[in-house]
Design an enzyme around this catalytic site. Structure first.
Site, PDB file in Angstrom:
ATOM      1  N   PRO A  81      37.382  46.016  38.001  1.00 35.01           N
ATOM      2  CA  PRO A  81      38.695  46.578  37.624  1.00 35.01           C
ATOM      3  C   PRO A  81      39.862  45.922  38.347  1.00 35.01           C
ATOM      4  O   PRO A  81      41.000  45.987  37.860  1.00 35.01           O
ATOM      5  CB  PRO A  81      38.561  48.051  38.024  1.00 35.01           C
ATOM      6  CG  PRO A  81      37.529  48.068  39.097  1.00 35.01           C
ATOM      7  CD  PRO A  81      36.537  47.001  38.699  1.00 35.01           C
ATOM      8  N   TYR A  85      20.125  43.384  41.911  1.00 36.59           N
ATOM      9  CA  TYR A  85      21.055  43.296  43.036  1.00 36.59           C
ATOM     10  C   TYR A  85      20.310  43.090  44.353  1.00 36.59           C
ATOM     11  O   TYR A  85      19.289  43.743  44.605  1.00 36.59           O
ATOM     12  CB  TYR A  85      21.911  44.561  43.137  1.00 36.59           C
ATOM     13  CG  TYR A  85      22.920  44.752  42.031  1.00 36.59           C
ATOM     14  CD1 TYR A  85      23.234  43.733  41.136  1.00 36.59           C
ATOM     15  CD2 TYR A  85      23.581  45.969  41.871  1.00 36.59           C
ATOM     16  CE1 TYR A  85      24.155  43.923  40.122  1.00 36.59           C
ATOM     17  CE2 TYR A  85      24.511  46.153  40.862  1.00 36.59           C
ATOM     18  CZ  TYR A  85      24.790  45.134  39.988  1.00 36.59           C
ATOM     19  OH  TYR A  85      25.719  45.330  38.988  1.00 36.59           O
ATOM     20  N   GLY A 140      39.866  41.069  42.993  1.00 35.46           N
ATOM     21  CA  GLY A 140      40.847  41.173  44.068  1.00 35.46           C
ATOM     22  C   GLY A 140      42.236  40.700  43.687  1.00 35.46           C
ATOM     23  O   GLY A 140      43.212  40.979  44.398  1.00 35.46           O
ATOM     24  N   LEU A 141      42.365  40.007  42.547  1.00 36.26           N
ATOM     25  CA  LEU A 141      43.679  39.501  42.140  1.00 36.26           C
ATOM     26  C   LEU A 141      44.670  40.626  41.891  1.00 36.26           C
ATOM     27  O   LEU A 141      45.888  40.446  42.077  1.00 36.26           O
ATOM     28  CB  LEU A 141      43.561  38.644  40.878  1.00 36.26           C
ATOM     29  CG  LEU A 141      42.944  37.261  41.023  1.00 36.26           C
ATOM     30  CD1 LEU A 141      42.903  36.561  39.677  1.00 36.26           C
ATOM     31  CD2 LEU A 141      43.730  36.414  42.022  1.00 36.26           C
TER      32      LEU A 141
END
Length: 322
Positions: free
Chosen positions: A212, A53, A216-217
């Site tokens: 999860p 990351y 963002g949907l």
């Protein structure tokens, strides 16, 4: 905060896991520190990272931020169940990635240095390495455990048969084996219900869902767009594919009187073997906005309604056989 055991282990973790992937690339060091402090204050003790990351800041940048936060003291490291991952190539050299015994040793030492700690609570294989046998993988992990550098071993993005193969080799060696599996799992993406979740449940492996909210949907995207919020081209493209389903979902959440993001998280916590979805906030508002999901209990009628909108999978082979 109600804590749960991570799989069959005795380790207690919060029902939400703080993902740190955005720390550095999208969230400043100062804001990252504030979010981590707020997490501990709220009782969220489970933090997840990975050696790769960092995006444009360079691989390792996120772990470095977490390490600087630990270095402030105040019991931060002692209160945190620290999870990180290895697999991705850290350089162009051939042995600076994957799951060889050599890279496991090198990657662990490098993560410990960046994280400014002498042990990792949960050390996870970020992906399957088809070219490294499990005998080698477990020998290397057992050495790290014997040295006190790691406590538990987890996996990420493994198929059900990968989990079974890994566990059977661990059992043959007399090792504890895998205690957790990070999987891509949400209302829109439910393939892990076929074999990963049943395998995890049978072997006592705790499932940690990533993404999860489906990028963002599932977080009330239509409401936000109606209020003038912007969205990336990728988000708009995905929304175009699933618009009818998302419209039905947000209408259903309105009928429940609940926020779509909270429903998505609460739904995951009702699923077999799931321990803690990973939330990856960029802002303090996003972090605190996730916490009310822990107060929600979805009844059977609500769960059935969600299954109608997002058809899932029965356990294999029932899903594709009589």
């Amino acid at each position: 905060m109600q804590y749960a055991n991570l799989g069959r282990s005795g380790l207690k973790v919060s029902p939400l896991c703080l993902g740190t992937m955005n720390f550095g690339p999208f969230t400043s060091e100062e804001d990252s520190f504030a979010i981590m402090d707020a997490a501990l204050d709220a009782g969220v003790n489970f933090f997840d990272s990975a050696n790769v990351y960092g995006r444009h800041l360079g691989r390792g940048a996120t772990e470095t931020i977490v390490g600087k936060w630990f270095a402030q003291g105040g019991g931060r490291r002692e209160k945190t169940v620290l999870a990180t991952k290895l697999y991705g190539d850290m350089t162009d050299w051939p042995n600076d990635g994957k799951l060889s015994a050599l890279n496991i040793r090198k990657a662990c030492d490098a993560s410990l240095k960046r994280l400014q700690t002498d042990y990792i609570d949960l050390y996870q294989a970020h992906h399957v390495d088809r070219n490294t046998p499990y005998e080698e993988f477990w020998e290397a992990m057992d050495v790290l455990r014997g040295q006190g550098k790691i406590v538990y071993v987890g996996t990420s993005n493994f198929a059900g048969w990968h989990l079974a193969k890994a566990q059977e080799e661990a059992r043959r060696r007399g090792s504890l084996g895998v205690v957790s599996e990070q999987s891509h799992y949400n209302l829109l993406t439910r393939a892990v219900e076929l074999e990963v979740l049943p395998a995890a449940e049978d072997y006592g492996i705790g499932v940690i869902p990533w993404s999860p909210l489906a990028g963002g949907l599932l977080g009330g995207v239509l409401r936000k767009l109606d209020k003038g919020r912007s969205a990336s081209e990728m988000m708009l493209s995905e929304l175009a594919k699933h618009r009818g389903t998302i419209e039905a979902y947000e209408t259903f959440c309105d009928e429940l009187g609940l926020d779509p993001a909270h429903v998505a998280l609460a739904w995951l916590l009702e699923q077999r073997a799931v321990v803690a979805p990973i939330i990856g906030p960029r802002t303090m508002e996003q972090f605190t906005g996730s916490l009310p999901a822990l107060e929600i209990t979805l009844d059977e009628q609500a769960l059935a309604g969600l299954d109608e909108i997002f058809p899932g999978h029965r356990t294999a082979p029932e899903d594709y056989a009589w």
